[in-house]
Design an enzyme around this catalytic site. Structure first.
Site, short mmCIF file in Angstrom:
data_model
loop_
_atom_site.label_atom_id
_atom_site.label_comp_id
_atom_site.label_asym_id
_atom_site.label_seq_id
_atom_site.Cartn_x
_atom_site.Cartn_y
_atom_site.Cartn_z
CG ASP A 144 -1.90 1.05 1.33
OD1 ASP A 144 -2.13 1.71 0.31
OD2 ASP A 144 -2.47 1.25 2.44
CG ASP A 245 -9.38 3.61 2.00
OD1 ASP A 245 -8.62 3.32 1.05
OD2 ASP A 245 -9.01 3.63 3.18
C1 GAL Z 1 -5.24 2.73 3.04
C2 GAL Z 1 -5.83 1.60 2.22
C3 GAL Z 1 -6.79 0.83 3.09
C4 GAL Z 1 -6.05 0.31 4.30
C5 GAL Z 1 -5.37 1.48 5.04
C6 GAL Z 1 -4.49 0.98 6.17
O1 GAL Z 1 -4.30 3.42 2.27
O2 GAL Z 1 -6.48 2.12 1.10
O3 GAL Z 1 -7.37 -0.22 2.35
O4 GAL Z 1 -5.10 -0.63 3.90
O5 GAL Z 1 -4.56 2.23 4.17
O6 GAL Z 1 -3.78 2.00 6.80
#
Ligand code: GAL
Length: 422
Positions: A144, A245
């Protein structure tokens, strides 16, 4: 010699039978429902719940721990450590438990110094961390990109892509079949900064816009640019996030659906656009909304990564997430992503060709009241005069043969899904 040649010929003849098409990954991820409130005890209970509800039989394979599993700092050798309070017995013990319940464990890291929730990432330690994951027996890694946390909103496209290439290479060395789930959201192509999906983030970022960007204010992306932004992803991952998200809200789910338009050209066996994890069973989504959300993700050939609490699944949710015929449409080996063929405001129709020549048709009603839809074969790209057998997937009913059209009533925020065959 002749015998040898014959056995090689036989081998080549039978190989395709065993060669498995890579259909969209199926599993569960901790983020949507639990965010940072995760622990070994929880993941074990989730694995127990998944077994109790026979989710492996429905096709689900990976149980993925998202962000917040790590200790706040790396170990002395730069290695990732699990939070000793949350995961006292370490990751291999959890892999063992999850496997004993019929699943494989997945995990999370970032191509940055810190993850989005401010835990250590893998930047500069890709080889070491990939080896750790492989030694632990992890079979899925979500990677990520966290630009805001790391003030890397302006990193050049090539540098972002290089980080994914480097990690993917290290991961594949340990296990060529590992699922590398890219979660980059188009930053390398500028999508995450300028797409309307991220209006709020765009405003947050305003302060950090470069001089050049201040001169050229944010604008909408064309479909072509969207495709270009994700064009590198299939080289380094099986799936890649195409939006910010998701949340358990109808409008947000519809917005993410809209963002997938045009990206179908990138989808194929072993390569999937990822409109984010499922919210089916979360928040206040109604039965219709849950069904529509699941159907649309199946039609999109999206990875089916559940996001609800698997310890206790209400019957109506279980029925949706284990629906055999709907999952078969998602897992069809042609791996074609559905395209929208009709849009009349509230009513939208999507089609997805299937490997046996059938056509999956999803009629979506985005509006607040029921509609009577006239599904015309001509809108579906079928020739005039064609007769098709129609099966209603959710009703589990064969309707017999129809010529040129079928009328369907679709409830508000709901879908009707048909399978059309000869
Ligand atoms: C975001 C991601 C989410 C989750 C989150 C955790 O960037 O899109 O799905 O993984 O970080 O911090």
């Amino acid at each position: 010699m002749k015998k040898k040649a014959l056995s090689i010929a036989v081998l080549f003849a039978v190989l395709p039978v065993f060669a498995q098409t890579k259909t969209p990954p199926m599993g569960w991820n901790s983020w949507n429902r639990f965010h940072g409130n995760i622990s070994e005890a929880l993941i074990k209970e989730i694995a127990d719940g998944a077994k109790k509800h026979k989710l492996a039989e429905a096709g689900y394979k990976y149980l993925v721990i998202d962000d917040c599993w790590q200790a706040k700092e790396l170990g002395g050798k730069g290695e990732l450590l699990p939070d000793p309070k949350k995961f006292p017995n370490g990751i291999p013990a959890l892999v063992k438990h999850v496997r004993s319940r019929g699943f494989e464990l997945g995990i999370y890291s970032s191509p940055n110094k810190r993850t989005c929730a401010d835990y250590p990432g893998s930047l500069g330690r890709e080889v070491l961390h990939a080896r750790q994951f492989s030694d632990w027996g992890v079979k899925y890694v979500k990677y990520d990109y966290c630009p805001t946390r790391n003030k890397e909103q302006h990193l050049e496209r090539e540098k972002i892509i290089e980080r994914y290439r480097c990690f993917n290479e290290a991961l594949k060395r340990g296990n060529p079949d590992i699922v590398h789930a890219i979660c980059e959201k188009g930053w390398a192509g500028g999508v995450s900064r300028y797409h309307p999906d991220n209006k709020k983030r765009m405003w947050d970022l305003k302060k950090s816009l470069s001089k050049e960007e201040k001169k050229n204010p944010p604008r909408l992306f064309s479909k072509k640019e969207m495709v270009e932004a994700f064009s590198w992803s299939a080289d380094y991952g099986v799936m890649w996030r195409t939006s910010g998200d998701i949340s358990a809200k109808w409008d947000r789910i519809m917005h993410i659906l809209d963002m997938q338009e045009g990206l179908e050209v990138l989808c194929g066996p072993g390569a999937f656009n990822d409109p984010d994890m499922l919210e089916v069973g979360n928040g206040k989504l109604t039965a219709s909304e849950n069904r529509a959300h699941f159907s649309l993700w199946c039609m999109l050939t999206a990875p089916l990564i559940l996001g609800s609490d698997l310890r206790d699944i209400p019957d109506e949710v279980l029925e949706i997430i284990t629906h055999k015929e709907m999952i078969a449409i998602n897992q069809d080996r042609l791996c074609k992503q559905a395209v929208k063929v009709l849009d009349t405001g509230d009513l939208e129709i999507f089609t997805k060709p299937l490997s046996n020549g059938d056509l999956a048709v999803c009629v979506l009603n985005r509006g607040e009241s029921a509609v009577e839809a006239d599904v015309k074969w001509s809108d579906l790209g079928l020739e005039k005069g064609t007769e098709k057998r129609v099966r209603d997937i959710w009703a589990g009913k064969d309707f017999g043969k129809y010529k040129d059209r079928i009328k369907s009533s679709v409830a508000s925020h709901d879908v009707v899904v048909y399978r059309l065959s000869l």
